[in-house]
Design an enzyme around this catalytic site. Sequence first.
Site, mmCIF file in Angstrom:
data_model
loop_
_atom_site.group_PDB
_atom_site.id
_atom_site.type_symbol
_atom_site.label_atom_id
_atom_site.label_comp_id
_atom_site.label_asym_id
_atom_site.label_seq_id
_atom_site.Cartn_x
_atom_site.Cartn_y
_atom_site.Cartn_z
ATOM 1 N N ARG A 104 0.854 -1.162 0.024
ATOM 2 C CA ARG A 104 0.002 -0.099 0.089
ATOM 3 C C ARG A 104 0.895 1.291 -0.066
ATOM 4 O O ARG A 104 0.617 2.242 -0.680
ATOM 5 C CB ARG A 104 -1.008 -0.242 1.229
ATOM 6 N N LYS A 138 -2.779 6.869 1.104
ATOM 7 C CA LYS A 138 -2.697 6.953 2.372
ATOM 8 C C LYS A 138 -1.492 8.057 2.481
ATOM 9 O O LYS A 138 -0.536 7.839 2.898
ATOM 10 C CB LYS A 138 -2.079 5.715 3.124
ATOM 11 N N GLU A 145 -16.308 5.927 5.366
ATOM 12 C CA GLU A 145 -15.781 5.385 6.523
ATOM 13 C C GLU A 145 -15.569 6.397 7.669
ATOM 14 O O GLU A 145 -16.281 7.391 7.685
ATOM 15 C CB GLU A 145 -14.042 5.152 5.747
HETATM 16 N N1 PXG Z 1 -9.503 4.765 6.810
HETATM 17 C C1 PXG Z 1 -8.324 5.531 7.082
HETATM 18 C C2 PXG Z 1 -8.726 7.066 6.432
HETATM 19 C C3 PXG Z 1 -7.318 5.352 7.576
HETATM 20 O O1 PXG Z 1 -6.408 6.340 8.125
HETATM 21 C C4 PXG Z 1 -8.249 3.202 7.999
HETATM 22 C C5 PXG Z 1 -9.197 3.540 7.164
HETATM 23 C C6 PXG Z 1 -7.796 1.497 8.390
HETATM 24 O O2 PXG Z 1 -6.976 1.144 7.643
HETATM 25 P P1 PXG Z 1 -5.948 0.031 8.293
HETATM 26 O O3 PXG Z 1 -5.139 -0.456 7.076
HETATM 27 O O4 PXG Z 1 -5.270 0.464 9.520
HETATM 28 O O5 PXG Z 1 -6.935 -1.129 8.800
HETATM 29 C C7 PXG Z 1 -7.057 4.048 8.265
HETATM 30 C C8 PXG Z 1 -6.056 3.774 9.259
HETATM 31 C C9 PXG Z 1 -2.972 4.886 13.712
HETATM 32 C C10 PXG Z 1 -3.736 5.739 12.497
HETATM 33 O O6 PXG Z 1 -2.632 5.856 14.414
HETATM 34 C C11 PXG Z 1 -4.113 4.985 11.464
HETATM 35 C C12 PXG Z 1 -4.639 5.644 10.195
HETATM 36 C C13 PXG Z 1 -4.761 6.855 10.102
HETATM 37 C C14 PXG Z 1 -4.311 7.632 11.079
HETATM 38 C C15 PXG Z 1 -3.796 7.125 12.319
HETATM 39 O O7 PXG Z 1 -3.155 3.792 13.682
HETATM 40 N N2 PXG Z 1 -5.270 4.739 9.280
#
Ligand code: PXG
Length: 285
Positions: free
Chosen positions: A52, A151, A184
Amino acid sequence: MSLKIWLRDKLVDEKDAKISVFDHALLYGDGVFEGIRIYGGKIFEFEAHLDRLYNSAKVIRLVIPMSKSALSDAVYKTVEANHVVDGYIRLIVTRGTGDLGLNPLICKEAGIIIIADNIQLYPEELYEKGLKVISATAIRNHPLSLPPQIKSLNYLNNILAKIEAVDKGASEAIMYNHEGYVAEATGDNVFVIKNGVIYTPPIQAGSLEGITRAAVIRLAQAENIRVIEKNLVQFDLYVCDEFFLTGTAAEVIGIVEMDGRVIGDGTPGPITRLLRKKFDEYARS
Ligand code: PXG
């Protein structure tokens, strides 16, 4: 205890982990990142996170100055140097040092930052009780503006949504897309359950392709629970039997109230609890 941070090509003390004020990550939020968990010394779904990261970088034409395997080695070295067994990795690629102009292509080399730290998990009580969420007025990025699958270091619209949640005394905000469909939460993917079937918005509705989301879909299917990707509207969330979010930080967490409506019986439901347990077992297996 002071951390060892990976900066560019080596580990440095936390106090020396500094980047230029001309790095476009700071000037323009120009860069990409990953948040990754480590369970029992094992990096969770590391390949998927690396894929990713490189895909996000490719789309914004950011050249990561390391191969996937060299970057993976750097991550392992950072984890070991900080003795992290159950923790969290923040992997950041910045555009690099440029000038005050916008042009990213004059930035010579992308910057690499790796932080590995222990994390304080949310208190178990929060998982038992479930969270309160609200509908955000700030929408997710329009896909023709900034594809939500990237991301990136640009989280301002999600931050605006998070402020709305905090202002209303809620933990999270549900974000919609430009057509009014559920996208989301600010850092988590959305799932609802109705009559024993799990529904989640398709990625095309405007969400990040969550790695926790993908794992939870596989775990649900292994339990013979149907998972349908379908556009959802606010009404669907209000009247569902169960509601939960997935993400690296939150893992699987139940939602029990939205915009003043009680979800289900006001506690995280049985399928949510089952999937949380299955996720925990899988992550530690
Ligand atoms: N949507 C968004 C906008 C995200 O930033 C997820 C979904 C979930 O994705 P994952 O791959 O983690 O299952 C994210 C996750 C943290 C953190 O501190 C994580 C995210 C963003 C900001 C902080 O874990 N991304």
